[in-house]
Enzyme design. Structure first.
Site, PDB file in Angstrom:
ATOM      1  N   ASN A 152       0.800  -1.224   0.000  1.00  0.00           N
ATOM      2  CA  ASN A 152       0.000   0.000   0.000  1.00  0.00           C
ATOM      3  C   ASN A 152       0.834   1.275   0.000  1.00  0.00           C
ATOM      4  O   ASN A 152       0.339   2.335  -0.340  1.00  0.00           O
ATOM      5  CB  ASN A 152      -0.944   0.012   1.211  1.00  0.00           C
ATOM      6  CG  ASN A 152      -0.230  -0.297   2.499  1.00  0.00           C
ATOM      7  OD1 ASN A 152       0.406  -1.343   2.640  1.00  0.00           O
ATOM      8  ND2 ASN A 152      -0.319   0.594   3.458  1.00  0.00           N
ATOM      9  N   HIS A 202     -13.690  -0.092   0.311  1.00  0.00           N
ATOM     10  CA  HIS A 202     -13.528   1.365   0.188  1.00  0.00           C
ATOM     11  C   HIS A 202     -12.329   1.807  -0.641  1.00  0.00           C
ATOM     12  O   HIS A 202     -12.153   2.996  -0.885  1.00  0.00           O
ATOM     13  CB  HIS A 202     -13.538   2.034   1.569  1.00  0.00           C
ATOM     14  CG  HIS A 202     -12.300   1.842   2.387  1.00  0.00           C
ATOM     15  ND1 HIS A 202     -11.327   2.808   2.499  1.00  0.00           N
ATOM     16  CD2 HIS A 202     -11.880   0.803   3.147  1.00  0.00           C
ATOM     17  CE1 HIS A 202     -10.378   2.376   3.312  1.00  0.00           C
ATOM     18  NE2 HIS A 202     -10.687   1.163   3.713  1.00  0.00           N
ATOM     19  N   CYS A 330       1.999   9.108  12.309  1.00  0.00           N
ATOM     20  CA  CYS A 330       2.161   9.993  13.456  1.00  0.00           C
ATOM     21  C   CYS A 330       1.805   9.203  14.710  1.00  0.00           C
ATOM     22  O   CYS A 330       0.660   8.835  14.927  1.00  0.00           O
ATOM     23  CB  CYS A 330       1.248  11.200  13.313  1.00  0.00           C
ATOM     24  SG  CYS A 330       1.622  12.463  14.505  1.00  0.00           S
TER      25      CYS A 330
HETATM   26  C1  LIG Z   1      -2.737  -3.333   2.425  1.00  0.00           C
HETATM   27  C2  LIG Z   1      -3.846  -2.964   3.344  1.00  0.00           C
HETATM   28  N1  LIG Z   1      -4.353  -3.886   4.179  1.00  0.00           N
HETATM   29  C3  LIG Z   1      -5.356  -3.614   5.018  1.00  0.00           C
HETATM   30  C4  LIG Z   1      -5.921  -2.362   5.063  1.00  0.00           C
HETATM   31  C5  LIG Z   1      -7.048  -2.103   6.022  1.00  0.00           C
HETATM   32  O1  LIG Z   1      -8.271  -2.135   5.361  1.00  0.00           O
HETATM   33  P1  LIG Z   1      -9.577  -1.465   6.045  1.00  0.00           P
HETATM   34  O2  LIG Z   1      -9.358   0.011   5.984  1.00  0.00           O
HETATM   35  O3  LIG Z   1     -10.718  -1.926   5.188  1.00  0.00           O
HETATM   36  O4  LIG Z   1      -9.661  -1.990   7.424  1.00  0.00           O
HETATM   37  C6  LIG Z   1      -5.436  -1.352   4.222  1.00  0.00           C
HETATM   38  C7  LIG Z   1      -5.987   0.014   4.284  1.00  0.00           C
HETATM   39  O5  LIG Z   1      -5.284   0.991   4.201  1.00  0.00           O
HETATM   40  C8  LIG Z   1      -4.371  -1.661   3.332  1.00  0.00           C
HETATM   41  O6  LIG Z   1      -3.861  -0.749   2.512  1.00  0.00           O
END
Ligand SMILES: Cc1ncc(COP(=O)(O)O)c(C=O)c1O
Length: 387
Positions: A152, A202, A330
């Site tokens: 991410n 989302h 943060c």
């Molecule tokens: C790689 C990854 N895993 C898990 C999540 C968490 O997902 P959620 O916001 O639906 O709990 C995110 C959200 O930023 C993510 O980017």
């Protein structure tokens, strides 16, 4: 003020078509999917249709798709559910990697506190995990390998199919967090060979607060929550039918439009990358050069070029109407460099001078030019202020 949203990795705007699909379930179609009357049947039918649509999109059977409250919950219960089942068979070893999302990393660290032997593999300078490293660390007691499909923060795509081939040959299931890859790159549970897979709505113009966990039929997994027969007894609680319908609509749109959308956002991403490289020589592009999500650009700056930390840059971009992300976290009032960038070997100072832009449906080439000019203006202003 005209604003430009370039933080689609954090979340995305709800697609109006998704909202329209959900609307009846906030109104007349309010039934409880467990009720035996017509309201209940209507809700149950909608829930099962949503499940079937999501299953088709990832190549799964509907019974293998379980709704959850999002990516964080799916990651938690994937890992806890397998480990709880495996520990009875004295399989007490868990393999993950250092650039995972905290939903995975912190769950693994929690298990380490509970006595599970957790091995955290390193990543290379591109954020990639070597499949051979997984092979070397597998043991007869390994209960699970959990490695994300796409990162991410930097967008690096991991060799999950290869990792699954290796793990399967040793009888070890693999969980992958595919939150960032659904709708962006091909995602099929059999092509990958995974036993468990996490997705959320989302990040693909769906509603917040709903996700799913794919659990392959033969997987030894046990429920983490107790208290009802919903979701085949695996995740109790009254089902959120409206969000499930929205999730399915978002998955459908993302899958149908992927082949048009992704080349478009990739062109925008590459254009911004080129323009920033011209404007800021010495800028480092984070992530794998080829195996990278098409919509994401993470860049780090040398402190001579960028006289401020990412957080400050993000605040200045925000003043110009541009929403991006620094990738830092943060914690307790102080800015911590990203654990992903540190794992990739970036120095703390460089890791802090990082900004992530992520494109989506609403962006255009005009946005790219505006961002580049804003970046130049902000940096010139900061240099003047520092003199
Ligand atoms: C790689 C990854 N895993 C898990 C999540 C968490 O997902 P959620 O916001 O639906 O709990 C995110 C959200 O930023 C993510 O980017």
């Amino acid at each position: 003020m005209h604003t430009i949203y370039l933080d689609h990795t954090a979340t995305t705007p709800l697609d109006p078509r998704v909202l329209e699909a959900m609307q009846p379930y906030f109104g007349d179609r309010f039934g409880n999917a467990s009720s035996a009357h017509r309201y209940g049947r209507q809700a149950k039918d909608a829930l099962e249709e949503a499940r079937a649509r999501i299953a088709v999109a990832i190549g799964a059977k509907p019974a293998e798709v379980m709704f959850t409250s999002g990516g964080t919950e799916s990651d938690n219960i994937a890992i806890l559910g397998v480990l709880n089942a495996a520990r009875r068979r004295r399989r007490n070893h868990l393999l993950t990697e250092a650039a995972e999302h905290h939903a995975v990393l912190d769950t693994c660290l929690h298990l380490r506190d509970e006595g599970v032997d957790v091995a955290v593999l390193g990543v290379d300078q591109h954020g990639s995990v070597a499949a051979e490293a997984v092979e070397e660390r597998l043991r007869s007691e390994t209960a699970l390998v959990t490695i994300m499909h796409a990162n991410n923060e930097v967008g690096t795509i991991q060799p999950i199919a290869e990792i699954c081939r290796i793990a399967r040959a040793r009888g070890v299931p693999v969980h992958t967090d595919a939150v960032q890859s659904i709708g962006k790159i091909p995602l099929h549970v059999d092509d990958l060979g995974v036993h468990l897979l996490t997705i959320t709505a989302h990040k693909i113009n769906g509603p917040k607060g709903i996700g799913a966990l794919y659990i392959r039929r033969e997987t030894e997994w046990e429920p983490v929550f107790h208290g009802g027969g919903q979701e085949r007894g695996r995740r109790p609680g009254t089902e959120n039918v409206s969000l499930a319908v929205g999730f399915a609509a978002a998955v459908g749109l993302a899958t149908e439009e992927r082949e048009i959308m992704m080349p478009r956002v990739e062109r925008l991403r590459d254009s911004l990358q080129r323009q920033l490289q011209d404007a800021f020589p010495g800028m480092v592009v984070n992530g794998h050069p080829d195996r990278r999500l098409p919509h994401l650009l993470s860049v780090s700056f040398d402190s001579r070029v960028m006289p401020m930390e990412g957080e400050m840059l993000i605040a200045n971009l925000d003043l110009e109407g541009i929403a991006a992300s620094s990738g830092s976290a943060c914690t307790s009032g102080s800015v911590q460099p990203s654990h992903v960038l540190l794992a990739m070997g970036r120095e703390e100072r460089t890791a802090k001078a990082t900004v992530r832009f992520s494109f989506g449906r609403g962006n255009s080439e005009d946005d790219v030019a505006v961002v580049k000019e804003a970046m130049q203006r902000i940096v010139a202003r900061m240099h003047r202020a520092a003199q």
